[in-house]
Design an enzyme around this catalytic site. Structure first.
Site, PDB file in Angstrom:
ATOM      1  N   LYS A 186       0.854  -1.195   0.000  1.00 35.44           N
ATOM      2  CA  LYS A 186       0.000   0.000   0.000  1.00 35.44           C
ATOM      3  C   LYS A 186       0.888   1.242   0.000  1.00 35.44           C
ATOM      4  O   LYS A 186       1.844   1.321   0.783  1.00 35.44           O
ATOM      5  CB  LYS A 186      -0.919  -0.011   1.234  1.00 35.44           C
ATOM      6  CG  LYS A 186      -1.959  -1.148   1.199  1.00 35.44           C
ATOM      7  CD  LYS A 186      -2.893  -1.070   2.390  1.00 35.44           C
ATOM      8  CE  LYS A 186      -3.742  -2.321   2.538  1.00 35.44           C
ATOM      9  NZ  LYS A 186      -4.973  -2.342   1.755  1.00 35.44           N
ATOM     10  N   GLU A 220     -12.460  -3.335   9.933  1.00 33.21           N
ATOM     11  CA  GLU A 220     -13.153  -3.784   8.714  1.00 33.21           C
ATOM     12  C   GLU A 220     -14.650  -3.780   8.948  1.00 33.21           C
ATOM     13  O   GLU A 220     -15.110  -4.171  10.030  1.00 33.21           O
ATOM     14  CB  GLU A 220     -12.721  -5.200   8.357  1.00 33.21           C
ATOM     15  CG  GLU A 220     -11.279  -5.325   7.975  1.00 33.21           C
ATOM     16  CD  GLU A 220     -10.996  -6.731   7.473  1.00 33.21           C
ATOM     17  OE1 GLU A 220     -11.199  -6.969   6.286  1.00 33.21           O
ATOM     18  OE2 GLU A 220     -10.607  -7.581   8.293  1.00 33.21           O
ATOM     19  N   ASP A 239      -4.591 -14.030  11.427  1.00 35.02           N
ATOM     20  CA  ASP A 239      -4.935 -13.478  10.118  1.00 35.02           C
ATOM     21  C   ASP A 239      -4.439 -12.038   9.950  1.00 35.02           C
ATOM     22  O   ASP A 239      -4.001 -11.658   8.864  1.00 35.02           O
ATOM     23  CB  ASP A 239      -6.463 -13.532   9.955  1.00 35.02           C
ATOM     24  CG  ASP A 239      -6.923 -13.077   8.583  1.00 35.02           C
ATOM     25  OD1 ASP A 239      -6.328 -13.522   7.588  1.00 35.02           O
ATOM     26  OD2 ASP A 239      -7.881 -12.270   8.500  1.00 35.02           O
ATOM     27  N   HIS A 244      -0.231  -8.136   9.125  1.00 32.30           N
ATOM     28  CA  HIS A 244      -0.397  -6.735   8.733  1.00 32.30           C
ATOM     29  C   HIS A 244      -0.093  -5.741   9.872  1.00 32.30           C
ATOM     30  O   HIS A 244       0.614  -4.761   9.681  1.00 32.30           O
ATOM     31  CB  HIS A 244      -1.824  -6.477   8.243  1.00 32.30           C
ATOM     32  CG  HIS A 244      -2.267  -7.400   7.152  1.00 32.30           C
ATOM     33  ND1 HIS A 244      -1.417  -7.839   6.158  1.00 32.30           N
ATOM     34  CD2 HIS A 244      -3.465  -7.981   6.883  1.00 32.30           C
ATOM     35  CE1 HIS A 244      -2.087  -8.641   5.331  1.00 32.30           C
ATOM     36  NE2 HIS A 244      -3.330  -8.739   5.754  1.00 32.30           N
TER      37      HIS A 244
END
Ligand code: BG6
Length: 483
Positions: A186, A220, A239, A244
């Site tokens: 990103k 999210e 996850d 991340h």
């Protein structure tokens, strides 16, 4: 990062009909092709089934890419010229030999000088056999370059990550390995390096003398969708946090690299992850969403999602407090959280700065705390906001908090999608934005003890900002920023 040139290659995708290939990998390869950044790049799709051939794979790709709103005519031309298919059936040595022969035939026919990328976009349990199969068939080296791209999650704890690294290293050198964490692709995440190290102003406040706390949120709106099969055995800690969010922590916490070389940057990131103190079990809150509302629409709870066990204890939310034991960050808490079915999609990094040493303005606004805050918005509305206090005009004497704002889209228009950046880096041979073996192991080392001593998973309503217990992690005046 500085660019090398992209040489023609065969880009081989294992899992070529899967969701990731359809939604991310193929669209990114197509866009790079339209931008003329990858001349001579052939895509070889690989799956188990022998019922697909070149023509069917091309049709599938055209359908997938047009569903992503890419132009049908151009997609069709690209598919017919550059997409091929090869089944790997049960992955026997003969199947891998057939794959090797097909690659060699394509290279000969299209004059590709032996450059190969193997992208393992498969469910994690298929990683070891596929990687070992490539190595056993001698596909880890060629007359040009050979690169191995591995999706996350890389392992599910320290031991499995070490085993997977050992399998990878039996055939491939670390310099050939590209472990993907798409957050690193990103633009706004890459910008952290520029923001910190190209601006003396920001780097000079980037330490415990000026920063009171760091807060990192990846929220999210979406739930687990159709991914229960994977998610039930993963959960938010594996996850999102291990990958991340730990990447974001390392980029915020790392020291200045000696130069912009991939190894120099990755070395500093590994050091930062290794400096995180072991996590106190009382400093972590796990949650699972129940039924609720998102954007005014009712949504089911996690246990009612398709494929989820009715008594599932999988966490869909994690909040934790980390300490980075370095000279720079000693005593500064890093509050980190992520969750599904939160009120909105939002990734941001917030640095709350310390109060001025003297409360000069207290007599005028006694309950007010100074509010210098730097918010780095990773997505959406990419950019940053620095808030500061000013005197509000007129009487009575009063302070107001105002923002200084920078927006990526206003300044630059559109910004590239993470997978475009990462796939071009693979083809150009730049490992800066990929996770090193040492880093993935350092990260699992941190979280494996937490995974081995399960914590209670508390409920929160879909559409809320997570369980209220997460507030108990915060020290002093800081609050979770729930914009
Ligand atoms: C993936 C996770 O790696 O990242 C998903 O497996 C998550 O569960 C996704 O939804 C979030 O990515 P992004 O780019 O939408 O923030």
């Amino acid at each position: 990062m500085p660019r090398h040139s992209a040489e023609p290659c065969v880009f081989c995708i294992f899992g070529a009909t899967g969701d990731l290939a359809r939604r991310k990998i193929l669209p990114a390869l197509f866009t790079l092709h339209t931008q003329q950044k990858t001349p001579g790049c052939l895509v070889l799709g690989v799956t188990r089934t022998a019922e697909i051939d070149d023509a069917k794979f091309r049709d599938m790709a055209v359908e997938a890419l047009t569903a992503e709103k890419l132009p049908a005519d151009e997609v069709r031309r690209w598919a017919d010229a550059a997409l091929f298919y090869q089944p790997i059936n049960n992955g026997t040595p003969d199947d891998f030999r057939a794959l090797s022969d097909r690659i060699a035939a394509l290279e000969k026919e299209h004059q590709v000088p032996g450059n190969r990328a193997f992208y393992i976009a498969l469910p994690p349990q298929a990683f070891p056999d596929t990687i070992a199969g490539l190595a056993a068939a001698g596909l880890c080296r060629s007359s040009g370059w050979t690169r191995l791209v591995v999706e996350k999650p890389f392992g599910r704890d320290l031991e499995s990550a070490q085993q997977l690294n050992a399998i990878v290293h039996e055939g491939f050198q670390e310099s050939q390995v590209y472990r993907i964490d798409h957050y690193l692709g990103k633009e706004t995440v890459q910008n952290l390096l520029v923001f910190r190290f190209a601006n003396a102003f920001f780097e000079s406040i980037w330490n415990r003398n000026h920063v009171e706390s760091v807060q990192i949120t990846v929220a999210e709106e979406l739930g687990v969708e159709q991914r229960a099969g994977y998610y039930e055995s993963a959960g938010a800690l594996r996850d999102m946090i291990q990958s991340h969010l730990t990447q974001l922590v390392s980029l915020v916490a790392m020291e200045v690299p000696s130069d912009m070389d991939a190894d120099a940057i990755r070395f500093e990131k590994v050091k930062a992850v290794r400096s995180i103190a072991s996590i106190d079990p009382d400093e972590i809150v796990l949650g699972q969403y129940g039924a609720g509302e998102i954007d005014g629409q009712p949504v089911p709870g996690y246990r009612d999602e398709p494929g989820v066990a009715p008594d599932s204890n999988t966490e869909t939310y994690v909040a934790l407090r980390l300490e980075v034991d370095t000279w720079r960050w000693q005593g500064v808490p890093f509050y980190v959280r992520t969750g599904k079915r939160l009120p909105r999609r939002l990734t941001e990094i917030v640095l709350s700065l310390r109060q001025p040493p003297v409360s000069l303005f207290e007599p005028f606004d006694a309950c007010r705390l100074s509010s210098n805050t730097l918010v780095l918005r990773v997505q959406p509305d990419e950019g940053f906001v620095l808030t500061f206090d000013v005197k509000a005009p007129g009487d009575p004497f009063r302070l107001a908090t105002e923002p200084l704002h920078f927006g990526y889209h206003e300044a630059f228009g559109t910004i590239p999608e993470a997978y475009q950046t990462l796939l071009l880096d693979v083809i150009e041979g730049d490992q800066t934005l990929f996770v090193h073996a040492d880093e993935v192991e350092a990260s699992w080392k941190l979280y494996t003890p937490v995974l081995k001593s399960p914590r209670p998973v508390v409920p929160y309503a879909a559409g809320s900002w997570g369980p209220p217990q997460a507030d108990g992690l915060l020290r002093g005046p800081v609050r979770w920023r729930n914009p």
